[in-house]
Design a protein around this motif. Structure first.
Motif, PDB file in Angstrom:
ATOM      1  N   ASN A  22       0.702  -1.063  -0.037  1.00 35.70           N
ATOM      2  CA  ASN A  22       0.067   0.034   0.041  1.00 35.70           C
ATOM      3  C   ASN A  22       0.855   1.245   0.195  1.00 35.70           C
ATOM      4  O   ASN A  22       0.701   2.112  -0.723  1.00 35.70           O
ATOM      5  N   LEU A  23       2.241   1.297   0.700  1.00 28.18           N
ATOM      6  CA  LEU A  23       2.853   2.396   0.607  1.00 28.18           C
ATOM      7  C   LEU A  23       3.312   2.587  -0.603  1.00 28.18           C
ATOM      8  O   LEU A  23       3.473   3.763  -1.286  1.00 28.18           O
ATOM      9  N   ALA A  24       3.875   1.656  -1.378  1.00 28.75           N
ATOM     10  CA  ALA A  24       4.484   1.634  -2.745  1.00 28.75           C
ATOM     11  C   ALA A  24       3.559   2.389  -3.570  1.00 28.75           C
ATOM     12  O   ALA A  24       3.909   3.569  -4.231  1.00 28.75           O
ATOM     13  N   PHE A  25       2.187   2.015  -3.727  1.00 33.64           N
ATOM     14  CA  PHE A  25       1.205   2.532  -4.623  1.00 33.64           C
ATOM     15  C   PHE A  25       0.967   4.072  -4.215  1.00 33.64           C
ATOM     16  O   PHE A  25       0.822   4.880  -4.949  1.00 33.64           O
ATOM     17  N   ALA A  26       0.792   4.051  -2.872  1.00 36.65           N
ATOM     18  CA  ALA A  26       0.602   5.533  -2.360  1.00 36.65           C
ATOM     19  C   ALA A  26       1.271   6.605  -2.701  1.00 36.65           C
ATOM     20  O   ALA A  26       1.372   7.754  -2.908  1.00 36.65           O
ATOM     21  N   LEU A  27       2.839   6.018  -2.657  1.00 36.10           N
ATOM     22  CA  LEU A  27       4.111   6.902  -2.910  1.00 36.10           C
ATOM     23  C   LEU A  27       3.780   7.462  -4.186  1.00 36.10           C
ATOM     24  O   LEU A  27       4.108   8.736  -4.343  1.00 36.10           O
ATOM     25  N   ARG A  28       3.382   6.612  -5.235  1.00 34.79           N
ATOM     26  CA  ARG A  28       3.433   7.003  -6.637  1.00 34.79           C
ATOM     27  C   ARG A  28       1.971   8.064  -6.826  1.00 34.79           C
ATOM     28  O   ARG A  28       2.445   9.157  -7.449  1.00 34.79           O
ATOM     29  N   LYS A  29       0.983   7.687  -6.083  1.00 31.07           N
ATOM     30  CA  LYS A  29      -0.042   8.722  -5.968  1.00 31.07           C
ATOM     31  C   LYS A  29       0.245  10.119  -5.526  1.00 31.07           C
ATOM     32  O   LYS A  29      -0.382  10.972  -5.940  1.00 31.07           O
ATOM     33  N   GLU A  30       1.066   9.769  -4.502  1.00 31.99           N
ATOM     34  CA  GLU A  30       1.661  11.282  -3.818  1.00 31.99           C
ATOM     35  C   GLU A  30       2.540  12.002  -4.692  1.00 31.99           C
ATOM     36  O   GLU A  30       3.012  13.089  -4.200  1.00 31.99           O
ATOM     37  N   GLY A  31       3.078  11.483  -5.856  1.00 33.99           N
ATOM     38  CA  GLY A  31       3.897  11.981  -6.810  1.00 33.99           C
ATOM     39  C   GLY A  31       5.427  11.915  -6.408  1.00 33.99           C
ATOM     40  O   GLY A  31       6.146  12.474  -7.028  1.00 33.99           O
ATOM     41  N   LEU A 317       6.758  11.232   3.096  1.00 29.59           N
ATOM     42  CA  LEU A 317       7.825  11.181   2.127  1.00 29.59           C
ATOM     43  C   LEU A 317       7.919  12.006   1.114  1.00 29.59           C
ATOM     44  O   LEU A 317       8.675  12.276   0.379  1.00 29.59           O
ATOM     45  N   THR A 318       6.831  12.586   0.512  1.00 29.89           N
ATOM     46  CA  THR A 318       6.492  13.508  -0.351  1.00 29.89           C
ATOM     47  C   THR A 318       6.230  14.923   0.143  1.00 29.89           C
ATOM     48  O   THR A 318       5.605  15.849  -0.437  1.00 29.89           O
ATOM     49  N   ASP A 319       6.680  15.107   1.450  1.00 29.06           N
ATOM     50  CA  ASP A 319       7.127  16.656   1.814  1.00 29.06           C
ATOM     51  C   ASP A 319       5.694  17.058   2.425  1.00 29.06           C
ATOM     52  O   ASP A 319       5.552  18.319   2.247  1.00 29.06           O
ATOM     53  N   LYS A 320       4.688  16.269   2.500  1.00 31.82           N
ATOM     54  CA  LYS A 320       3.456  16.928   2.884  1.00 31.82           C
ATOM     55  C   LYS A 320       3.578  16.852   4.657  1.00 31.82           C
ATOM     56  O   LYS A 320       4.588  16.490   4.848  1.00 31.82           O
ATOM     57  N   ASN A 321       2.477  17.329   5.163  1.00 30.10           N
ATOM     58  CA  ASN A 321       2.814  17.439   6.616  1.00 30.10           C
ATOM     59  C   ASN A 321       1.424  16.706   7.421  1.00 30.10           C
ATOM     60  O   ASN A 321       0.813  17.087   7.959  1.00 30.10           O
TER      61      ASN A 321
END
Ligand SMILES: Cc1cc2nc3c(=O)[nH]c(=O)nc-3n(C[C@H](O)[C@H](O)[C@H](O)COP(=O)(O)OP(=O)(O)OC[C@H]3O[C@@H](n4cnc5c(N)ncnc54)[C@H](O)[C@@H]3O)c2cc1C
Length: 415
Positions: A22-31, A317-321
């Motif tokens: 789930n993290l791998a796919f969410a990471l792509r979604k988050e950019g 990991l994509t610098d949101k907070n």
């Protein structure tokens, strides 16, 4: 055009199960535009674990039916899967993971989604018995199924009366097994639920022909020509063709420990799932984390927690907070009973039962209160109680107990 922030970065995720995938796919979604590597020692393509003790055990439909993602989805999202590969150590100074085959991989960000493994207690004779299996992986299910199908008497002893032991009991009973569950405590599910629910499940299993024995401390296992024997401290002996060990899990925290990460009851993480080392995060069953709603530190063993923490980490990991803030929930299927649980009942001082059963179906819910505060709900074949309970707990709404206890009144009136 400027280079995206993560384009040249490498994220390594150890563990390709509910959390890691789930993290791998969410990471792509988050950019995240850099490399993503998912490493798992399990050689099988990543699959859902909950069906292992439920439909997957009884139906033998093949792993394709329970895959977390279709194989093509990894390619389409440029997620590199490294299956059948074990990470032996983390070198956080040089930002490397060292694999058991001697190779190393560099990371910019590392995520531990390493989960847990079944506890195999050091019972006398445990190494001598041929057909003793845990219930955690697809291979465990294959082993159980194969041993079960090869014996004629189909005597199964399950050590441990928690959810996984009981689901396995229900499934093997469905397949025609003569099933006994041995539980050390005075009631089944003692660690996770109230006596009222333990009594319900004990009766449910007994009615289906499962032999549930509580207060049974297993002290020895013996292999003989007719199969195996399970011996308890009170002198009772249970013959078994297959033994399933379901006494709980132990966090896979050794990699983190050896790398010097802070450990408590699991790998300690903050509200963004970051460990005590910058650039290293942890998610899922292996984490010890703070739950804002209950204002305490927890370790949870649930798919939902792994998925929630995966989403939080992808944002971090994509610098949101982001801030992890979730209500725990869990489900279990046994026979024709679907149990849905939300919240944490620890510390309750009152239980209200709302019974909506009919002649053909169990349907009820138990509501756990501390004073006027609703802590948790267990809903049996009752999705509405689960949904309403989730909303009430989440919003910390004062619940009208008179409405709740009266099954003639609509639960929605509580909202
Ligand atoms: C039979 C069964 C039934 C369940 N039923 C339910 C249910 O009904 N509802 C529910 O909410 N939850 C259920 N659970 C719990 C749920 O499956 C877990 O909470 C969930 O799998 C946790 O996901 P995770 O990614 O944190 O860890 P895991 O699923 O434990 O995955 C961790 C992965 O890391 C890998 N790994 C560990 N160390 C290394 C290493 N050094 N190198 C490489 N790989 C490594 C492991 O091989 C594993 O694949 C059930 C679990 C089981 C076993």
């Amino acid at each position: 055009m400027s280079t995206p922030l993560t384009a040249n970065k490498v994220c390594i995720i150890i563990g390709a199960s509910h959390g890691g995938v789930n993290l791998a796919f969410a990471l792509r979604k988050e950019g995240w535009e850099g490399e993503i590597h998912l490493i798992d020692k399990d050689p099988n393509p990543p699959y859902h674990r909950p069906p292992l003790s439920k439909a997957h055990l009884t139906t033998d439909d093949g792993l394709e039916k329970i895959l977390l993602k279709a194989p093509k989805a990894y390619q389409d999202n440029h997620i590199e899967l490294h299956l059948g590969q074990e990470v032996a150590a983390i070198d956080h100074v040089h930002q490397l993971v060292n694999l058991a085959d001697g190779s190393s991989k560099h990371y910019d960000k590392l995520v531990l989604a390493v989960g847990a493994r079944p506890i195999i207690p050091p019972i006398k004779g445990i190494d001598d018995v041929k057909h003793l299996y845990p219930m955690r992986t697809a291979d465990d299910v294959n082993n159980i199924r194969s041993a079960f199908s090869q014996c004629s008497a189909k005597r199964v002893v399950i050590i441990g009366g928690g959810y996984i032991g009981l689901e396995t009991a229900a499934s093997l009973r469905k397949l025609g097994g003569e099933v006994t569950v041995l539980e050390r405590e005075e009631r089944i599910l003692a660690r996770v639920t109230a006596p009222i629910m333990s009594e319900f499940f004990q009766k449910l299993h007994t009615d289906h022909g499962v032999n549930i024995r509580t207060g049974k401390n297993v002290v020895e296992l013996r292999q003989n020509t007719n199969g195996q024997e399970v011996l308890c401290s009170d002198g009772t002996v249970y013959p078994a063709d297959v033994i399933v060990m379901g006494v709980g899990i132990r966090v896979n925290q050794e990699l983190a420990e050896e790398a010097g990460l802070k450990i408590d009851n699991g790998i300690s993480v903050n509200e963004q799932c970051k460990t005590s080392h910058s650039n290293i995060y942890a998610i899922g069953d292996c984490t010890f984390h703070y739950n804002k709603h209950y204002d305490r530190w927890l370790r949870l063993e649930s798919v939902q927690n792994a998925v929630d923490q995966a989403k939080t980490t992808a944002q971090a990991l994509t610098d949101k907070n982001p801030e992890y803030d979730a209500l725990p929930w869990f489900w279990s299927d046994q026979y024709d009973v679907k149990l849905q649980m939300v919240g944490l009942s620890d510390g309750y001082d009152e239980i209200l039962k709302r019974d909506e059963s009919t002649d053909d179906q169990h349907k009820f819910s138990t509501w756990y209160f501390k004073g006027d505060q609703l802590l948790a709900v267990d809903a049996v074949n009752n999705a509405k109680a689960y949904v309403v309970g989730t909303k009430l707990i989440g919003a910390k709404t004062q619940v009208r107990k008179d409405v709740l206890s009266d099954p003639e009144q609509d639960l929605k009136a509580l909202l």
